[in-house]
Design a protein around this motif. Structure first.
Motif, short mmCIF file in Angstrom:
data_model
loop_
_atom_site.label_atom_id
_atom_site.label_comp_id
_atom_site.label_asym_id
_atom_site.label_seq_id
_atom_site.Cartn_x
_atom_site.Cartn_y
_atom_site.Cartn_z
N ALA B 221 65.87 55.49 39.18
CA ALA B 221 65.33 56.63 39.91
C ALA B 221 63.92 56.96 39.43
O ALA B 221 63.09 57.45 40.20
CB ALA B 221 66.25 57.85 39.74
N VAL B 222 63.66 56.70 38.15
CA VAL B 222 62.40 57.11 37.56
C VAL B 222 61.32 56.02 37.69
O VAL B 222 60.16 56.27 37.39
CB VAL B 222 62.66 57.53 36.09
CG1 VAL B 222 62.51 56.36 35.15
CG2 VAL B 222 61.77 58.68 35.70
N LEU B 223 61.70 54.84 38.18
CA LEU B 223 60.73 53.73 38.26
C LEU B 223 59.52 54.09 39.11
O LEU B 223 58.39 53.76 38.78
CB LEU B 223 61.41 52.49 38.84
CG LEU B 223 62.12 51.57 37.84
CD1 LEU B 223 62.79 50.43 38.57
CD2 LEU B 223 61.12 51.02 36.84
N VAL B 224 59.78 54.78 40.24
CA VAL B 224 58.68 55.11 41.16
C VAL B 224 57.64 55.97 40.43
O VAL B 224 56.45 55.74 40.51
CB VAL B 224 59.22 55.86 42.40
CG1 VAL B 224 58.09 56.21 43.32
CG2 VAL B 224 60.25 54.99 43.11
N VAL B 225 58.17 56.96 39.66
CA VAL B 225 57.26 57.84 38.91
C VAL B 225 56.54 57.04 37.83
O VAL B 225 55.32 57.18 37.66
CB VAL B 225 58.07 59.00 38.28
CG1 VAL B 225 57.15 59.83 37.39
CG2 VAL B 225 58.70 59.83 39.35
N ALA B 226 57.28 56.20 37.14
CA ALA B 226 56.68 55.45 36.03
C ALA B 226 55.56 54.54 36.54
O ALA B 226 54.58 54.31 35.85
CB ALA B 226 57.75 54.64 35.30
N GLU B 227 55.70 54.05 37.78
CA GLU B 227 54.69 53.14 38.30
C GLU B 227 53.56 53.89 39.02
O GLU B 227 52.68 53.28 39.61
CB GLU B 227 55.35 52.10 39.22
CG GLU B 227 56.07 51.05 38.38
CD GLU B 227 56.87 50.06 39.19
OE1 GLU B 227 57.14 48.97 38.66
OE2 GLU B 227 57.24 50.37 40.34
N MET B 228 53.60 55.22 38.94
CA MET B 228 52.46 55.99 39.42
C MET B 228 51.29 55.88 38.46
O MET B 228 50.16 56.19 38.79
CB MET B 228 52.84 57.48 39.56
CG MET B 228 53.69 57.75 40.77
SD MET B 228 53.67 59.46 41.34
CE MET B 228 54.12 60.40 39.92
N LEU B 229 51.61 55.51 37.19
CA LEU B 229 50.61 55.57 36.14
C LEU B 229 49.74 54.31 36.16
O LEU B 229 49.90 53.42 35.34
CB LEU B 229 51.27 55.71 34.77
CG LEU B 229 52.33 56.82 34.67
CD1 LEU B 229 52.94 56.83 33.27
CD2 LEU B 229 51.69 58.16 34.98
N GLY B 230 48.82 54.23 37.10
CA GLY B 230 47.81 53.18 37.09
C GLY B 230 48.36 51.77 37.17
O GLY B 230 47.72 50.84 36.69
#
Lengths: 265, 284
Positions: B221-230
């Motif tokens: 679930a958190v992968l999308v957020v984690a891949e927001m970082l550049g």
């Protein structure tokens, strides 16, 4: 030690085969929220090496607590307990304890469970055959690879006995070990306990609710009072094994013990 | 969009022909027969589902573009953008593996310490309770400061999401171990280290696996957020990128891949669990 004549046939660890226990003016209190509950009150008790002693008393009177103190799992509030003259400060492999519930490890096979005592002391590699002989002593060789949920109550309690015996204890503390078994299994295991005691020569201290069991197994019955526990009466008798429940002497003793406990005879 | 209509028709047609051929021979197939019969209702359901999907989107337009896309639209994404999606899968799996593994290892160690030591629990448990409900996005500012690379920050966020449920459930598992088991160990001469390794850890393993299953879901679930970082690649990044350009067909296509990856890892975790917990009643 006079009891040396009863040396076990198994290759045992060096050290005493049996152990003397001296309980000196022991009092023990539990700290409950805000208050102190006295469980044992100035209790004195001497057990000779190689004796089989039974502790009887009303439910919740502190019998199990006394066993835990002698095992070294807890320290008494006051007084001292000596094992062969040395004060007991913590648990020791020379003093085995069998609980009322089998307390097998659900994740360990019977063999692994029995091996715990050797493994915990780093001796499993050198002495692993002792696991097999402990299992043989209680007749569980065929169930070495079984898991607890595959065992009956009697087999589980046998495994607990083997677990305690693997360290060759000089003192075996038995906390109502047969209390939850069906009566047939209990009779079998009573006979086996006497056999183990005669063969290995350890000192045995048995907590039980069952007057008949105390008479069949021990040669000294100590009746404890209601909480806080102190010694109310003591019965010594010398009868050869195997004993019979209908033995007139035992029947008479049974009456007196039940009367001491305040129960109808 | 029209590029894959023919391909989609060919695939569905091919599958239909396959089922027509299968129908007379199924009764004579040995082991596979029961398998096919078992999933029969699902084959029908998938067919009906695809038909309804096509009707509501491409045929009648009840579910309008660009918010919805017909099945052949999704197929077209895989056909035309497959190369990039494959690279994204690789990047996402690298991030997920590093984050999940470091997270569950740290969470497990912290959980055992919390469950075992009263002092550690006194100081640590309030922190865990505070950190637990904080959404992953809230960590982005400070992770940017503490981690030299954005990839490190992404790994940390995945690790945090997987570590917290493992830590909480391991702690509750270790602290709920039957005290008599410890008494048995101590009577036999065991020290604390032995009790932790041989009693606390095996006794708490069923709890730990509940935590691991939760960690698996949270980490995805958190992968999308984690891949927001550049990030430059990754399924999460792909979803955000395509959302920004209203490429919803691509978003759905990437979501389906993520769901399949997550669903594929769950049986793997079950295999590990069944092996480690074979001692539990009912397993043998």
């Amino acid at each position: 030690m006079s009891i040396a004549a009863l040396a076990p046939a198994e290759p045992g660890i060096s050290g005493p085969i049996s152990m003397a226990i001296d309980v000196h003016a022991v009092s023990h209190r539990f700290s409950l929220t805000g208050s102190q509950l006295p469980v044992i009150e100035t209790l004195d008790l001497s057990i000779a090496p190689g004796d089989f002693v039974a502790l009887l008393g009303p439910s919740g009177c502190g019998k199990s607590t006394l066993l835990r103190l002698i095992a070294g799992l807890e320290r008494p509030t006051s007084g001292s307990i000596l094992a062969d003259g040395r004060p007991i400060t913590r648990p020791d492999p020379s003093r085995g304890l069998v609980f009322q519930d089998p307390t097998l490890f659900p994740w360990a096979s019977v063999w692994k469970y029995v091996a715990t005592g050797l493994e915990a002391r780093g001796r499993l590699r050198e002495e692993h055959e002792r696991v097999d002989s402990a299992l043989a002593l209680v007749g569980l060789e065929a169930f070495a690879d079984a898991y607890p949920h595959q065992l009956s109550g009697g087999m589980a309690q046998r495994a607990s006995l083997a677990r305690a015996l693997v360290n060759d204890p000089a003192l075996l503390l038995l906390d109502e070990p047969l209390g939850k078994l069906d009566s047939l299994t209990r009779l079998t295991l009573q006979a086996e306990l006497v056999g183990l005691w005669q063969r290995n020569g350890f000192t045995a201290l048995l907590v039980t609710h069952d007057v008949e069991e105390a008479l069949l197994l021990s040669s000294r019955v100590i009746v404890l009072s209601d909480r806080p526990a102190h010694i109310k009466a003591e019965f010594r008798f010398d009868k050869p094994y195997p004993r019979h429940r209908d033995d007139p002497d035992l029947v008479t003793l049974r009456r007196s013990i039940l009367a001491t406990l305040g129960l109808p005879t | 969009m029209g590029g894959s209509t023919g391909l989609f028709a060919a695939i569905t047609g091919g599958v239909a022909v396959l089922f027509v051929i299968l129908s007379p021979i199924v009764p004579r197939l040995g082991g596979t027969r029961d398998l096919l019969l078992h999933y029969g209702p699902w084959f029908v359901a998938v067919g009906v589902w695809l038909a309804l999907w096509e009707l509501t989107t491409a045929k009648f337009g009840w579910l309008p573009k660009p918010f919805f896309s017909p099945p052949h639209g999704l197929l077209n994404v895989y056909v035309t953008d497959g190369q990039r999606l494959l690279i994204c899968i690789g990047y996402t799996l690298r991030l997920w593996t590093l984050g999940f593994l470091s997270g569950i290892l740290a969470g497990y160690a912290i959980g055992v310490a919390l469950g075992w030591s009263k002092r550690f629990s006194y100081w640590g448990m309030p922190f865990l309770k505070l950190i637990g409900p904080v959404p992953a996005t809230a960590w982005i500012p400070c992770t940017f400061y503490f981690f030299p690379t954005t990839f490190g920050a992404s790994v940390f966020i995945v690790a945090l999401a997987s570590g917290i449920p493992v830590a909480i459930l391991t702690a509750s598992g270790v602290s709920s171990v039957n005290r008599t088991f410890y008494d048995v160990g101590r009577i036999l001469g065991a020290d604390n280290w032995y009790l932790i390794r041989r009693v606390a850890i095996p006794a708490s393993t069923p709890h730990v696996f509940v935590g691991l299953f939760m960690a698996l879901y949270y980490s995805f679930a958190v992968l999308v957020v984690a891949e927001m970082l550049g990030a430059k690649y990754g399924l999460g990044w792909y979803i955000q990128f395509q959302t920004a350009y209203s490429g919803y067909a691509n978003v759905y296509a990437a979501l389906i891949i993520m769901a399949i990856l997550c669903a594929g890892l769950i049986p793997l975790l079950f295999v590990v669990r069944d092996r480690l917990l074979s001692w539990q009643e009912g397993f043998i």
